[in-house]
Each structure stands twice: as structure tokens, then as C-alpha cells.
Scaffold this motif. Structure first.
Motif, PDB file in Angstrom:
ATOM      1  N   ALA A  60      58.866  16.204  47.839  1.00  0.00           N
ATOM      2  CA  ALA A  60      57.721  17.090  47.600  1.00  0.00           C
ATOM      3  C   ALA A  60      56.782  17.113  48.799  1.00  0.00           C
ATOM      4  O   ALA A  60      56.329  18.182  49.231  1.00  0.00           O
ATOM      5  CB  ALA A  60      56.973  16.652  46.348  1.00  0.00           C
ATOM      6  N   VAL A  61      56.481  15.949  49.331  1.00  0.00           N
ATOM      7  CA  VAL A  61      55.585  15.891  50.496  1.00  0.00           C
ATOM      8  C   VAL A  61      56.248  16.528  51.714  1.00  0.00           C
ATOM      9  O   VAL A  61      55.594  17.187  52.522  1.00  0.00           O
ATOM     10  CB  VAL A  61      55.190  14.431  50.800  1.00  0.00           C
ATOM     11  N   GLY A  62      57.559  16.363  51.829  1.00  0.00           N
ATOM     12  CA  GLY A  62      58.262  16.863  52.998  1.00  0.00           C
ATOM     13  C   GLY A  62      58.394  18.373  53.049  1.00  0.00           C
ATOM     14  O   GLY A  62      58.358  18.963  54.133  1.00  0.00           O
ATOM     15  N   ILE A  63      58.532  19.020  51.896  1.00  0.00           N
ATOM     16  CA  ILE A  63      58.817  20.460  51.904  1.00  0.00           C
ATOM     17  C   ILE A  63      57.586  21.322  51.662  1.00  0.00           C
ATOM     18  O   ILE A  63      57.671  22.552  51.760  1.00  0.00           O
ATOM     19  CB  ILE A  63      59.890  20.820  50.847  1.00  0.00           C
ATOM     20  N   THR A  64      56.469  20.710  51.341  1.00  0.00           N
ATOM     21  CA  THR A  64      55.273  21.493  51.041  1.00  0.00           C
ATOM     22  C   THR A  64      54.175  21.223  52.070  1.00  0.00           C
ATOM     23  O   THR A  64      54.114  20.151  52.664  1.00  0.00           O
ATOM     24  CB  THR A  64      54.724  21.175  49.637  1.00  0.00           C
ATOM     25  N   GLU A  65      53.322  22.214  52.232  1.00  0.00           N
ATOM     26  CA  GLU A  65      52.144  22.072  53.083  1.00  0.00           C
ATOM     27  C   GLU A  65      50.909  22.159  52.194  1.00  0.00           C
ATOM     28  O   GLU A  65      50.784  23.076  51.381  1.00  0.00           O
ATOM     29  CB  GLU A  65      52.108  23.185  54.143  1.00  0.00           C
ATOM     30  N   PHE A  66      50.010  21.210  52.328  1.00  0.00           N
ATOM     31  CA  PHE A  66      48.817  21.188  51.501  1.00  0.00           C
ATOM     32  C   PHE A  66      47.712  20.439  52.245  1.00  0.00           C
ATOM     33  O   PHE A  66      47.995  19.623  53.140  1.00  0.00           O
ATOM     34  CB  PHE A  66      49.111  20.506  50.154  1.00  0.00           C
ATOM     35  N   PRO A  67      46.464  20.705  51.894  1.00  0.00           N
ATOM     36  CA  PRO A  67      45.361  19.991  52.538  1.00  0.00           C
ATOM     37  C   PRO A  67      45.464  18.484  52.251  1.00  0.00           C
ATOM     38  O   PRO A  67      45.710  18.074  51.124  1.00  0.00           O
ATOM     39  CB  PRO A  67      44.116  20.591  51.866  1.00  0.00           C
TER      40      PRO A  67
END
Length: 228
Positions: free
Chosen positions: A50-57
């Protein structure tokens, strides 16, 4: 030298004769480690993906926290879990303290950051076209992520093995939460610490040999996966 040679011969004799105390400690260690890494995998792999494939603040902060948790001292984890499951803690009524379940909880917490970080590194190094290609071919978001994990299965397995290597050799959590109860929560590492303190070097050495053999097999398997 004679003392060391005699101790080594006695240790080998304990291993070859399948000494009951040695077998019990080995079985307890492997059982607790396997359950711990199973739960850590169920939590750590999805988190890493999840952390690897998504961009988020705050993504960089999350990655920093995961990196920091990889070096989390075992005694800190043991202390925190002890406070929660002790009789005075919020989960005291469950009677988890000084049981294998308590050890599994603590070791799972130790392994999750390792599994998540290794998985994250694997995802970051993957071909970025995997998910877009899967979506283009008609796969849904969930199916696309499954395809990604299939492509990265060797890297994810390496993450799991690295986590297993961490917990199988762990002593702080096992001692604090398991209580080192003979025949129940005594693991290879806690038995080595106790038996060496008592002067029972042969038994400690026998368990140390087995622990090193397990660590060697884990690292050999990890190297094979990394080469794949």
C-alpha cells in the motif's frame, strides 16, 4: 581445550539423542516464530504494498517511521506488551502473560516493520508498468495489485524470511513475555541464556548449534530468493 572438546561432544550427544529438553525448546522456538511471521506477513505485506504503490501526504514520514521501527529494541516491545497484558493492564483478564500467545504478540510486532520495509523496497524496485498494464487489460484495482504481488513474489518471500530470521533469534521479548517456563515457553535463546548462567554449557551449546543451523538455512534460502 579438553573442557571445550568434552562440552562439544556432550552437546552433539544431546542433539543426536533427541534430548527432551532440547527438542521442546526447538519446537517452541519454531512454533512461536512461525505463528509470529504468519501474522506479521498478513499485516506487513499489505502495508508495504500500500505504501509502495500510493502517493499521499506524509508518505516520507511513514517510510521513516517504518525504517526506525526496524531497529526497535526487543526489550521496549516486551515492556510495552507486558504493560498491556499484565494483570494490571487493559488486557490482563485474558491471562496472556507468560504464555506462547504473549510471545507471539511481541514477536509479531517486531517482525511487522521488517516485512513491511522489505516489501516496500521490492515494490519500489518493480516495473512501474505492471499495474497500468493490468488495468488496461481489463483487471480491476484489486486484481492489478494481486498481479503485482505475483510478479514480486520472490521479493516478498525474502521479506518474510528476513522477518522469520529476526524473531527466531530473539531473546528479550521471549524472556519478558514468556517467562522462560520449562516445557512451555522456554525457547532456544532463553534456554541458552539460562543454561549458560547455570554453568550447563553443553545444553546451551547444543541449542546454539541448532539455532545457528536454522539461521544458516534461513540465510541460504534468502540468498537463493535474492538471486532469483
Amino acid at each position: 581445550m579438553e573442557f571445550l572438546a568434552e562440552t562439544f561432544r556432550t552437546a552433539l550427544a544431546l542433539i543426536l539423542s533427541l534430548d527432551g529438553e532440547v527438542v521442546t525448546a526447538v519446537v517452541t522456538s519454531i512454533s512461536v516464530a512461525l505463528w509470529s511471521i504468519l501474522f506479521a506477513t498478513l499485516a506487513g505485506v499489505p502495508a508495504g504494498v500500500a505504501v509502495g504503490i500510493t502517493e499521499f501526504p506524509g508518505k516520507r514520514l511513514v517510510i521513516t517511521i517504518l525504517n526506525t521501527l526496524m531497529a526497535l529494541p526487543t526489550v521496549v516491545v516486551g515492556l510495552a506488551v507486558y504493560g498491556i497484558i499484565s494483570r494490571q493492564g487493559p488486557m490482563g483478564e485474558l491471562g496472556l502473560l507468560f504464555t506462547p500467545k504473549a510471545m507471539i504478540i511481541g514477536q509479531t510486532i517486531l517482525a511487522i516493520p521488517i516485512v513491511a520495509n522489505f516489501t516496500l523496497s521490492t515494490v519500489k524496485g518493480a516495473d512501474p508498468r505492471i499495474i497500468p498494464t493490468a488495468l488496461t487489460l481489463g483487471a480491476g484495482p484489486f486484481q492489478s495489485i494481486l498481479q503485482l504481488t505475483r510478479e514480486l513474489r520472490f521479493g516478498i518471500m525474502a521479506a518474510v524470511i528476513a522477518g522469520f530470521g529476526r524473531v527466531i533469534a530473539e531473546v528479550g521479548v521471549a524472556m519478558m513475555l514468556g517467562g522462560n517456563i520449562r516445557g512451555y515457553t522456554r525457547t532456544m535463546t532463553t534456554a541458552i541464556a539460562m543454561e549458560t548462567g547455570k554453568g550447563e554449557f553443553a545444553l546451551g551449546l547444543a541449542l546454539g548449534i541448532i539455532l545457528m543451523a536454522v539461521a544458516l538455512l534461513v540465510n541460504l534460502f534468502l540468498n537463493i530468493l535474492q538471486q532469483r
